[in-house]
Design a protein around this motif. Structure first.
Motif, PDB file in Angstrom:
ATOM      1  N   UNK A  37       0.936  -1.223  -0.138  1.00  0.00           N
ATOM      2  CA  UNK A  37       0.026   0.082  -0.049  1.00  0.00           C
ATOM      3  C   UNK A  37       0.983   1.259  -0.013  1.00  0.00           C
ATOM      4  N   UNK A  38       2.137   1.100   0.575  1.00  0.00           N
ATOM      5  CA  UNK A  38       2.958   2.328   0.440  1.00  0.00           C
ATOM      6  C   UNK A  38       3.822   2.369  -0.727  1.00  0.00           C
ATOM      7  N   UNK A  39       4.713   1.502  -0.727  1.00  0.00           N
ATOM      8  CA  UNK A  39       5.796   1.097  -1.836  1.00  0.00           C
ATOM      9  C   UNK A  39       5.213   0.781  -3.135  1.00  0.00           C
ATOM     10  N   UNK A  40       4.022   0.716  -3.180  1.00  0.00           N
ATOM     11  CA  UNK A  40       3.410  -0.163  -4.452  1.00  0.00           C
ATOM     12  C   UNK A  40       4.249  -1.041  -5.034  1.00  0.00           C
ATOM     13  N   UNK A  41       4.740  -1.869  -4.387  1.00  0.00           N
ATOM     14  CA  UNK A  41       5.372  -3.228  -5.033  1.00  0.00           C
ATOM     15  C   UNK A  41       4.429  -4.370  -4.867  1.00  0.00           C
ATOM     16  N   UNK A  42       4.397  -5.297  -5.789  1.00  0.00           N
ATOM     17  CA  UNK A  42       4.028  -6.414  -5.555  1.00  0.00           C
ATOM     18  C   UNK A  42       2.459  -6.363  -5.959  1.00  0.00           C
ATOM     19  N   UNK A  43       1.955  -5.647  -6.409  1.00  0.00           N
ATOM     20  CA  UNK A  43       0.351  -5.349  -6.544  1.00  0.00           C
ATOM     21  C   UNK A  43      -0.212  -6.554  -7.556  1.00  0.00           C
ATOM     22  N   UNK A  44       0.625  -7.063  -8.410  1.00  0.00           N
ATOM     23  CA  UNK A  44      -0.042  -7.679  -9.361  1.00  0.00           C
ATOM     24  C   UNK A  44      -0.569  -9.055  -8.838  1.00  0.00           C
ATOM     25  N   UNK A  45       0.305  -9.634  -8.058  1.00  0.00           N
ATOM     26  CA  UNK A  45      -0.348 -11.101  -7.407  1.00  0.00           C
ATOM     27  C   UNK A  45      -1.122 -10.664  -6.210  1.00  0.00           C
ATOM     28  N   UNK A  46      -0.906  -9.496  -5.686  1.00  0.00           N
ATOM     29  CA  UNK A  46      -1.792  -9.124  -4.339  1.00  0.00           C
ATOM     30  C   UNK A  46      -3.323  -9.364  -4.910  1.00  0.00           C
ATOM     31  N   UNK A  47      -3.520  -8.923  -5.874  1.00  0.00           N
ATOM     32  CA  UNK A  47      -5.016  -8.756  -6.282  1.00  0.00           C
ATOM     33  C   UNK A  47      -5.562 -10.266  -6.898  1.00  0.00           C
ATOM     34  N   UNK A  48      -4.504 -10.941  -7.563  1.00  0.00           N
ATOM     35  CA  UNK A  48      -5.193 -11.875  -8.199  1.00  0.00           C
ATOM     36  C   UNK A  48      -5.506 -13.326  -7.563  1.00  0.00           C
ATOM     37  N   UNK A 206      -8.574  -2.626  -1.859  1.00  0.00           N
ATOM     38  CA  UNK A 206      -7.073  -1.922  -1.599  1.00  0.00           C
ATOM     39  C   UNK A 206      -7.265  -0.448  -1.594  1.00  0.00           C
ATOM     40  N   UNK A 207      -7.907  -0.081  -2.826  1.00  0.00           N
ATOM     41  CA  UNK A 207      -8.005   1.505  -2.976  1.00  0.00           C
ATOM     42  C   UNK A 207      -8.760   2.016  -1.650  1.00  0.00           C
ATOM     43  N   UNK A 208      -9.525   1.369  -1.101  1.00  0.00           N
ATOM     44  CA  UNK A 208     -10.126   1.992   0.128  1.00  0.00           C
ATOM     45  C   UNK A 208      -9.232   1.915   1.280  1.00  0.00           C
ATOM     46  N   UNK A 209      -8.453   0.369   1.374  1.00  0.00           N
ATOM     47  CA  UNK A 209      -7.459   0.332   2.503  1.00  0.00           C
ATOM     48  C   UNK A 209      -6.304   1.324   2.431  1.00  0.00           C
ATOM     49  N   UNK A 210      -5.972   1.772   1.306  1.00  0.00           N
ATOM     50  CA  UNK A 210      -4.797   2.972   1.242  1.00  0.00           C
ATOM     51  C   UNK A 210      -5.296   4.073   1.768  1.00  0.00           C
ATOM     52  N   UNK A 221       0.836  10.800   2.965  1.00  0.00           N
ATOM     53  CA  UNK A 221       0.082  11.036   1.680  1.00  0.00           C
ATOM     54  C   UNK A 221       1.092  11.481   0.569  1.00  0.00           C
ATOM     55  N   UNK A 222       2.229  12.509   0.673  1.00  0.00           N
ATOM     56  CA  UNK A 222       2.599  12.708  -0.678  1.00  0.00           C
ATOM     57  C   UNK A 222       3.752  11.817  -0.996  1.00  0.00           C
ATOM     58  N   UNK A 223       3.613  10.624  -0.515  1.00  0.00           N
ATOM     59  CA  UNK A 223       4.825   9.864  -0.992  1.00  0.00           C
ATOM     60  C   UNK A 223       4.649   9.044  -2.372  1.00  0.00           C
ATOM     61  N   UNK A 224       3.702   8.980  -3.114  1.00  0.00           N
ATOM     62  CA  UNK A 224       3.255   8.306  -4.015  1.00  0.00           C
ATOM     63  C   UNK A 224       3.312   9.358  -5.511  1.00  0.00           C
TER      64      UNK A 224
ATOM     65  N   UNK B 179      -5.817  10.712  -2.822  1.00  0.00           N
ATOM     66  CA  UNK B 179      -4.985  11.108  -4.114  1.00  0.00           C
ATOM     67  C   UNK B 179      -3.902  10.069  -4.473  1.00  0.00           C
ATOM     68  N   UNK B 180      -3.534  10.109  -5.808  1.00  0.00           N
ATOM     69  CA  UNK B 180      -2.546   9.220  -6.249  1.00  0.00           C
ATOM     70  C   UNK B 180      -2.942   7.728  -6.620  1.00  0.00           C
ATOM     71  N   UNK B 181      -2.378   7.121  -5.533  1.00  0.00           N
ATOM     72  CA  UNK B 181      -2.250   5.485  -5.568  1.00  0.00           C
ATOM     73  C   UNK B 181      -3.826   5.163  -5.351  1.00  0.00           C
ATOM     74  N   UNK B 182      -4.492   5.681  -4.387  1.00  0.00           N
ATOM     75  CA  UNK B 182      -5.595   5.079  -3.952  1.00  0.00           C
ATOM     76  C   UNK B 182      -6.821   5.258  -4.981  1.00  0.00           C
ATOM     77  N   UNK B 183      -6.848   6.682  -5.481  1.00  0.00           N
ATOM     78  CA  UNK B 183      -7.753   6.689  -6.512  1.00  0.00           C
ATOM     79  C   UNK B 183      -7.421   5.942  -7.980  1.00  0.00           C
ATOM     80  N   UNK B 184      -6.243   5.880  -8.197  1.00  0.00           N
ATOM     81  CA  UNK B 184      -5.853   4.988  -9.465  1.00  0.00           C
ATOM     82  C   UNK B 184      -6.217   3.517  -9.492  1.00  0.00           C
ATOM     83  N   UNK B 185      -6.281   3.179  -8.176  1.00  0.00           N
ATOM     84  CA  UNK B 185      -6.819   1.635  -7.813  1.00  0.00           C
ATOM     85  C   UNK B 185      -8.211   1.717  -8.172  1.00  0.00           C
ATOM     86  N   UNK B 186      -8.901   2.633  -7.442  1.00  0.00           N
ATOM     87  CA  UNK B 186     -10.416   2.560  -7.810  1.00  0.00           C
ATOM     88  C   UNK B 186     -10.809   2.656  -9.012  1.00  0.00           C
TER      89      UNK B 186
END
Lengths: 224, 203
Positions: A37-48, A206-210, A221-224, B179-186
């Motif tokens: 959720x923070x480093x955006x790594x390994x999302x592919x398999x996390x979802x599938x 995952x979007x809501x979790x983030x 917040x500003x990390x991505x 913003x950013x990652x979260x909304x991109x996912x949704x």
């Protein structure tokens, strides 16, 4: 005068196996620097693989093992890897470990292995493994690298299990295969949510979790 | 006709991003601008079409049970399928390196626009994923080629669409933590739902 005190060699403290620093290495990836959720790594398999809890747990274990041991191996041999070809060396080591995991799964849990299908093989290109190798194991000692691998694997696994619990309970009314939604609810018109079994649901969760995580910890917040 | 159906199916119905989430990492990271997304998309199509048929040949003539019989009949019982992961990823890493060198030498303009994305592609799940799907679904050579084109185009389509939406999103009010990652996912989820409506199309 002051130079003298600097020149006195400080007695090197031997670091304990679970010193404060090492515990931090292990614990941080679970929350504040969570790989998914923070480093955006390994999302592919996390979802599938998260439609059910059992494959998610197996997958999490697989990734943890591969990350931990590849970190350990790379940290042990990092000084003898030529910089130009380090990527291929890393890939071969990871591929070797994934092959072992895949063969073990095929031998002992064939049904789960069938369900995970190509996603076991895709641990090789899981960004968590490569990301941790590049960012951590190439510059740290073996033991902290090993812990870092376990920590990141568990951080990834945590997201996987949370998402899969939500999807399995609301999508098929069961948990690990046992019914958890009581029959009388169905009798009163409750139905399973079909969307939860479809791919987009994982993205929404995952979007809501983030959202929730960043709302709780504004510094992310500003990390991505 | 069967091949055309397969192409449509891999681009729309079983899109690598929306149905299998392959290559999500670079998909989310490189989709802030349409121009860079376009570059990455083209590079992915290129590498995908190059490596998946190559991996098919490796699988068919070196790894499968009995595949080595063309060397000597006594080797017809050898099954090296367990080496597939290592060989596939080595092929991909090698091919990417090779493409990078050839492009740098002969087409500097193309290299300057795509070059930075090439190393990224080695660890893009969708490339290895295509090879593994090819193995699991037992495609023949023609099907493999069509499948790799479809998967590449599907990725291209998805990343360019998302980048276009994200460019527009700058002007909208989104809650700060989202913003950013979260909304991109949704948004990806919503796009996935839209792509679900393609299911059922058959040729």
């Amino acid at each position: 005068m002051s130079t003298e005190t600097i020149n006195v060699p400080e007695k090197k403290k031997k670091e304990g196996l679970f010193s404060k620093k090492n515990r931090k290495v292990l614990r941080d990836p679970l929350d504040d620097i969570n790989p998914v959720t923070v480093q955006i790594l390994g999302v592919c398999s996390a979802l599938a693989v998260t439609t059910q809890v059992k494959p998610a747990i197996i997958m999490a274990l697989g990734v943890t093992i591969v990350t931990a041991f590849s970190n350990l191996i790379i940290a042990l041999i990092r000084d003898s890897i030529p910089g130009r070809i380090r990527m291929i060396v890393q890939l071969v080591i990871v591929a070797l470990l994934v092959t072992i995991v895949d063969q073990l799964l095929k031998a002992f849990m064939f049904d789960v292995s069938k369900k995970l299908s190509v996603f076991v093989g895709l641990i090789i290109t899981n960004c968590i493994v490569m990301g941790r190798l590049e960012a951590y194991a190439m510059s740290q000692k073996p033991w902290p690298s090993f812990l870092d691998g376990i920590g990141n694997g568990l951080g990834y696994g945590m997201i996987l299990v949370i998402v899969s619990i939500i999807r399995e309970v609301f999508g098929s009314g069961s948990l690990l295969g046992f019914k958890v939604v009581p029959q009388w609810l169905y009798d009163h018109g409750y139905t399973n949510n079909g969307l939860m079994m479809l791919p987009p649901a994982a993205l929404f969760i995952i979007g809501c979790f983030i959202w929730w995580q960043r709302n709780r910890n504004k510094s992310l917040i500003n990390k991505s | 006709m069967h091949l055309f159906g397969l192409l449509i199916k891999t681009i729309f119905v079983e899109n690598v991003i929306f149905a299998f989430f392959l290559g999500m990492c670079s998909y989310l990271a490189v989709s802030k601008q349409v121009k860079t997304a376009f570059g990455l998309g083209v590079a992915v199509i290129f590498v995908m079409v190059l490596t998946t048929p190559l991996n098919y040949l490796i699988l068919a003539y070196m790894l499968k049970e009995g595949a080595l019989a063309w060397i000597h009949p006594s080797l017809s019982t050898v099954d090296l399928t367990f080496l597939a992961f290592i060989l596939f990823i080595s092929t991909i890493a090698g091919a990417v390196q090779l493409v990078e060198m050839v492009m740098e030498k002969f087409t500097p303009a193309l290299y300057n626009s795509l070059g930075i994305f090439l190393p990224l592609i080695t660890v893009n799940c969708s490339i290895l994923g295509a090879s593994l799907f090819m193995q699991e679904r037992e495609y023949n050579f023609a099907e493999t080629t069509v499948f790799s084109i479809g998967a590449g185009v599907g990725f291209f389509l998805a990343i360019v669409l998302l980048a276009a939406i994200r460019e527009r999103l700058r002007y909208s009010k989104i809650p700060e933590p989202l913003q950013g990652l979260g909304i991109a996912m949704i948004i990806t989820g919503l796009m996935g739902m839209a792509f679900l409506s393609f299911s059922g199309i058959q040729f």
